[in-house]
Design an enzyme around this catalytic site. Structure first.
Site, mmCIF file in Angstrom:
data_model
loop_
_atom_site.group_PDB
_atom_site.id
_atom_site.type_symbol
_atom_site.label_atom_id
_atom_site.label_comp_id
_atom_site.label_asym_id
_atom_site.label_seq_id
_atom_site.Cartn_x
_atom_site.Cartn_y
_atom_site.Cartn_z
ATOM 1 N N LYS A 84 -13.570 -9.914 8.469
ATOM 2 C CA LYS A 84 -12.071 -10.427 6.802
ATOM 3 C C LYS A 84 -10.913 -11.315 7.925
ATOM 4 O O LYS A 84 -10.158 -11.646 7.716
ATOM 5 C CB LYS A 84 -12.183 -8.779 6.347
ATOM 6 N N ASP A 85 -11.023 -10.893 9.708
ATOM 7 C CA ASP A 85 -9.838 -11.597 10.512
ATOM 8 C C ASP A 85 -10.334 -13.092 10.938
ATOM 9 O O ASP A 85 -9.622 -13.282 10.530
ATOM 10 C CB ASP A 85 -10.237 -10.703 11.761
ATOM 11 N N ARG A 132 -2.408 -8.160 0.090
ATOM 12 C CA ARG A 132 -2.976 -7.086 -0.839
ATOM 13 C C ARG A 132 -3.194 -6.422 -1.505
ATOM 14 O O ARG A 132 -3.291 -5.914 -2.600
ATOM 15 C CB ARG A 132 -4.191 -7.607 -0.210
ATOM 16 N N ARG A 133 -2.711 -5.272 -0.103
ATOM 17 C CA ARG A 133 -2.954 -3.623 -0.502
ATOM 18 C C ARG A 133 -1.153 -3.491 -0.895
ATOM 19 O O ARG A 133 -1.512 -2.495 -2.802
ATOM 20 C CB ARG A 133 -3.036 -2.532 0.554
ATOM 21 N N ARG A 154 2.179 -1.502 11.015
ATOM 22 C CA ARG A 154 1.271 -1.902 11.987
ATOM 23 C C ARG A 154 0.430 -0.904 13.180
ATOM 24 O O ARG A 154 0.953 0.761 13.083
ATOM 25 C CB ARG A 154 1.886 -3.072 13.269
ATOM 26 N N ARG A 160 -1.654 4.328 12.900
ATOM 27 C CA ARG A 160 -1.114 4.608 11.740
ATOM 28 C C ARG A 160 -1.546 6.045 10.700
ATOM 29 O O ARG A 160 -0.511 6.492 10.013
ATOM 30 C CB ARG A 160 -2.267 3.680 10.627
ATOM 31 N N CYS A 247 -5.588 -15.094 5.708
ATOM 32 C CA CYS A 247 -6.250 -14.181 5.648
ATOM 33 C C CYS A 247 -4.699 -12.643 4.978
ATOM 34 O O CYS A 247 -5.056 -11.479 4.984
ATOM 35 C CB CYS A 247 -6.809 -12.779 7.752
#
Length: 322
Positions: A84-85, A132-133, A154, A160, A247
């Site tokens: 995905k990166d 997106r989230r 981040r 996190r 991305c």
């Protein structure tokens, strides 16, 4: 001859705990295939050192460029990325030799007190660095009478999850695949249905990349490839590319195989794009025969992107990635 067999292959990887776990799995698989040892070469990328939010630094390629530079300079023989990166345009001098079988593509919630998404209290603070989230969580909250505040964060998985443990946030949203790979899946309090939150294109999949000129290594690495995963992520990334989004754009996509018993007969591709406050989402899907070639998979993604653009998707993505 013996000397060549003993020579270690150098695998370029980011330094994070997750990247090292991912690369370690690939290294073991390559050693099993070749009988050669694999040495991990840790490389720091711009995305690892920048303190800015990914949406501000553009997202596209920030975790990838340094690894690719090391490949091109001959400092490493191959590299492992989170798919995905990867930017959607593939450089001619590098080849995606393998896309191994995908991990769980879903997003998950890690919340205080074992809470699920629907149990979060009024005004709950939910951390994620992903537009997106944010778009999909906020849209879900609006349609289900929940009041949440999405907070940009981040950092690696430990950082996190630490925001929840310290009480600074009520919950964070992460990728199931990452938690699985570092052995932290028990931290999950809710697996988010893909009907509520579509993952990032390629989420849960790895990309194993080497020089196009190194045909022998590319052929060896290709034995790690999973054709179904490759077809699915190719369709997802084609959708992202056709939307001309990077991305870090608020785009979700998931291709899954539809089966009757043991027989896989179709692939369904779902896509979503939305404003980060969740007020507007364009969400569509298309179903077609399982792609048997790269071009078929690309066509599936382009077709759905065209429908989404016709429904106004372009206006929801903010700045177009250059």
């Amino acid at each position: 001859m013996t000397e060549r067999a003993e020579k270690a292959l150098r695998l370029g990887t980011r330094r994070s705990k997750l990247a090292l776990a991912q690369s370690g799995h690939v290294a073991e698989a390559v050693t099993r295939l070749t009988g050669r040892p694999v040495e991990l070469v840790e490389i720091t990328t711009y995305g690892d050192t920048s303190r800015e939010h990914l949406a501000q630094i553009g997202g596209t390629g920030v975790f990838v460029t340094a690894l690719r530079d090391a490949l091109l300079a001959g400092e490493v023989d191959f590299a492992v990325h989170s798919l995905k990166d990867l930017p959607t345009a593939q450089p001619d001098d590098l080849v995606l030799a393998a896309i191994p079988r995908r991990e769980d593509p879903r997003d998950v919630l890690v919340a205080r007190d074992g809470l699920t998404l629907d149990q979060l209290p009024h005004g709950a603070r939910v951390g994620t660095g992903s537009p997106r989230r944010m778009a999909q969580l906020n849209a879900y909250a609006r349609s289900h009478g929940l009041q949440i505040e999405t907070v940009p964060i981040r950092g690696n998985i430990d950082t996190r999850v630490g925001y929840v443990r310290s009480g600074e946030l009520d919950a964070v949203v992460l990728a199931a695949a990452g938690l699985n790979r570092i052995g932290r899946i028990e931290d999950v309090t809710d697996f988010l249905s893909v009907d509520a939150v579509l993952p990032a294109p390629g989420q849960g999949a790895l990309a194993v990349e080497c020089l196009s000129a190194n045909a022998e290594l590319a052929a060896t690495l290709a034995e790690l490839d999973d054709p179904h995963t490759r077809a699915a992520v190719t369709a997802e990334r084609s959708l992202l590319a056709a939307l001309e989004a990077g991305c870090s754009a608020p785009v979700g996509a998931l291709a899954d195989l539809l089966a009757d018993g043991q027989v896989v007969h179709e692939m369904r591709l779902r896509g979503v794009v939305g404003t980060t406050d969740g007020s507007t989402l364009v969400q569509l899907s298309t179903t077609g025969p399982v792609p048997t070639s790269h071009d078929d998979a690309v066509a599936l993604g382009r077709e759905l992107a065209a429908e989404m653009l016709a429904k106004g998707a372009a206006g929801l993505m903010g700045e177009r990635a250059l």
